[in-house]
Design a protein around this motif. Structure first.
Motif, short mmCIF file in Angstrom:
data_model
loop_
_atom_site.label_atom_id
_atom_site.label_comp_id
_atom_site.label_asym_id
_atom_site.label_seq_id
_atom_site.Cartn_x
_atom_site.Cartn_y
_atom_site.Cartn_z
N SER A 29 0.84 -1.21 0.00
CA SER A 29 0.00 0.00 0.00
C SER A 29 0.87 1.26 0.00
N TRP A 50 0.06 3.10 -3.42
CA TRP A 50 -0.89 4.21 -3.19
C TRP A 50 -0.27 5.32 -2.34
N PHE A 95 -4.73 -0.31 6.60
CA PHE A 95 -5.09 -1.08 5.40
C PHE A 95 -4.82 -2.57 5.63
#
Lengths: 345, 120, 153
Positions: free
Chosen positions: C52, C56, C66
């Motif tokens: 992640s 992102w 997450f």
């Protein structure tokens, strides 16, 4: 009158020898895969037995066991003068639901896993005293309903301790009737019974039921042998309900200490009979349905065939409630026994 | 990077092995273990002992339930720094909201889709 | 009738016998299993965090959230299809201690009590096992916040 019916402090004598005219059992799929698989009258394909909930499945199994038993005896529901039974659910709901559909006079019993012996014991008295005949004696249990009530949700991930036992999914039904010339040949008859006392030796581990129940089993056996002066060797088998691996061993040790040593080769435990050690049932099966289904599928047929002539059938119960257990109370145990004899020649 | 995974494996594994010892030796039920771990995480984090472990082991410290406690405690402390006394009440849950909301939502979803079955 | 001291002795003798006869859990084997399964779940968490953060541009804290949400989701799915309790039976604390244990403790009663209805069954019983975790976790974090506030004054 009284002297004829009683012996000592806890033992009763059935002087009219109520006969076991028929018996039947229905079990779940796991039990069907066990060593007695072939001998059960009905093995459900699925644990939910086609019902909406596991509670309904438990009631349905019990109802089926009763129906099969009635048809084996060649009797209609209306001929039954009393039904006695219980299970492990709160308010013994499975038995009440089964009794609702059978529409016969119903007396609910609770003796935890000792219920099958309790229903035979009391049913035998009703029958022997002439208050009701025939009597339908039942008991049943279901793994899924017992787990959620006493332990955890089915899909909850936790490890069982080696002493933990596996609640049997199954139900048994037995019809008792006074001897009657018109009656079909009986499987066996009740000779004596021994009412158990509640015994608590301070065990509080709900994962070791065998240890909680073994002192009660020892107390009932000692009371029976004290009352009757019988010799344990006179029995073909001394059968315990669901003491499991741990409890059976404890029973042998503890009865020896109490001065009534038992012959190891004559002992049999329903909890150790119903599952194969490979079935991952840890210390063995338990639950009302354990003793009930092994009685109907294994013990009574052996008495009927004459292979065994006289057995002592004793089911043990751990009178445990999740509420008092959480409050720190210990587990009281109980054991009831009946002497069942063959009716051969 | 490989070293980070090794550290996560060792620290996370050790926390689990410790839990297993506690379960087997004390007969505490798993639910009690969870309560002990989360409370221990809150306390260790408040004392400033857990943050170094998170820096050292990453997910090895945040994935076990002690890490959940750490998130709660750090959330409360940071929120107090920003908004004062109200933060003590809003901070913890805000920081841990992701995990809790996910458990509630996915739990509900699972009940919608699946039926529990006893193993045969 | 026995007097109370000999009765106590009697009970103590029985408890000794129970101790001797009851089989013991295998601690070494249990620890090893908990260690490798629990460690692997944490490595999976680390992979999720790194992923992640890489894809992102999440911060470390966001990445950890997450990872938690993903692990909870995977646990819910495995619990639903009846696999998670099999893993848990093998791994013991290895699945209990990571956030997967918390998720399983919420998901399994939600499924179990569905026959009692969506509100009083699933809705209410969702928290039967995991509820205490939230009660003690949240309460102690509020306490920490309050103490911190008064220390700052």
């Amino acid at each position: 009158m009284r002297a004829e019916n009683r012996m000592g402090y806890q033992t009763v004598i059935y002087k009219n020898r109520p006969q076991i005219v028929a018996s039947a059992c229905a079990v779940g799929p796991r039990e069907g895969k066990g060593p007695l698989g072939e001998q059960f009258d009905l093995v459900a394909n699925d644990a939910d037995f086609g019902q909406e909930s596991y509670e309904q499945a438990e009631a349905a199994l019990l109802r089926e066991a009763c129906r099969i038993c009635l048809s084996k005896a060649g009797r209609g529901e209306k001929s039954i003068e009393a039904m006695l039974g219980g299970d492990l659910l709160n308010q013994i709901m499975a038995s009440s639901l089964a009794a609702r559909s059978l529409k016969v006079p119903f007396l609910g019993l609770y003796g935890a896993c000792s219920t099958m012996a309790e229903s035979l014991l009391v049913g035998g008295m009703l029958c022997d005293g002439g208050y009701a005949s025939p009597v339908l004696c039942t008991a049943g249990s279901h793994y899924a309903t017992a787990e959620r009530q006493y332990r955890f949700p089915l899909e909850y991930a936790c490890q069982r301790t080696p002493a933990a036992q596996w609640t049997v999914t199954g139900a048994g039904a037995v019809i008792l009737a006074l001897p009657d010339a018109s009656e079909k040949k009986a499987q066996a008859c009740l000779a004596r019974g021994c009412m158990g006392r509640v015994v608590d030796m301070g065990i509080s581990d709900a994962n070791n039921m065998g240890a909680a129940m073994a002192p009660a089993a020892a107390a009932t056996l000692c009371a029976y042998f004290d009352d009757t002066k019988d010799d344990p060797k006179q029995f073909d088998r001394i059968i315990t309900g669901d003491l499991g691996m741990v409890g059976s061993e404890l029973l042998l040790e503890w009865t020896e200490k109490l001065g009534h040593p038992l012959p190891r080769e004559k002992m049999m435990d329903c909890g150790l009979t119903i599952f194969d050690p490979g079935q991952d049932s840890h210390a063995g099966g338990s639950g009302c349905g354990c003793a009930a289904s092994v009685l109907c599928a294994h013990i009574l047929p052996k008495l009927a065939s004459g292979e065994w002539r006289r057995v002592l059938f004793m089911a043990t119960g751990a009178l445990l409630s999740p509420t008092t257990s959480q409050q720190g109370e210990t587990i009281p145990g109980i054991a009831h026994a009946v002497v069942i004899e063959g009716v051969q020649g | 990077m490989i070293l980070m995974y090794l550290k996560a494996f060792l620290v996370g594994g050790a926390l689990c092995a410790l839990g297993e010892i506690i379960i087997l030796k004390t007969k505490l039920t798993p639910a009690r273990i969870l309560v002990c771990y989360i409370t221990a995480g809150v306390v260790l984090s408040a004392l400033g002992l857990y943050t170094p472990l998170v820096r050292f082991a990453g997910a090895g410290a945040t994935v076990p339930l002690t890490g959940f406690g750490h998130t709660l405690a750090q959330g409360a402390i940071h929120a107090v720094q920003e908004t004062g006394i109200l933060g003590a009440f809003t901070g913890g849950l805000t920081a841990a909201a992701g995990g809790i909301a996910a458990a509630v939502f996915f739990g509900f979803l699972a009940a919608l889709c699946f039926k529990p079955k006893p193993k045969q | 009738m026995q007097n109370s001291s000999s009765k106590k002795h009697f009970v103590a003798q029985y408890k000794q016998l129970v101790q001797a006869i009851t089989p013991k859990s295998k601690v070494g084997q249990g620890c090893l299993r908990a260690f490798w399964v629990g460690g692997s779940i944490c490595v999976l968490g680390q992979v999720l965090i790194d992923m992640s953060m890489y894809f992102w541009r999440f911060t470390m804290t966001q990445g950890a959230t997450f990872a938690s949400i993903t692990l909870v989701g995977v646990t819910a799915l495995l619990t639903g299809i009846g696999v998670f309790d099999v893993i848990g039976k093998y791994a013991g604390a290895g699945t209990v201690v990571p956030i997967t244990g918390f998720a399983n403790a919420m998901v399994s009663p939600a499924m179990e009590f569905r026959p009692e209805g969506w509100v009083l069954g699933t809705g209410a019983r969702l928290f039967t096992i995991a509820g205490p975790v939230l009660v003690y976790g949240i309460s102690s974090s509020v306490l920490v916040g309050l103490i911190y506030y008064f220390l700052m004054l």
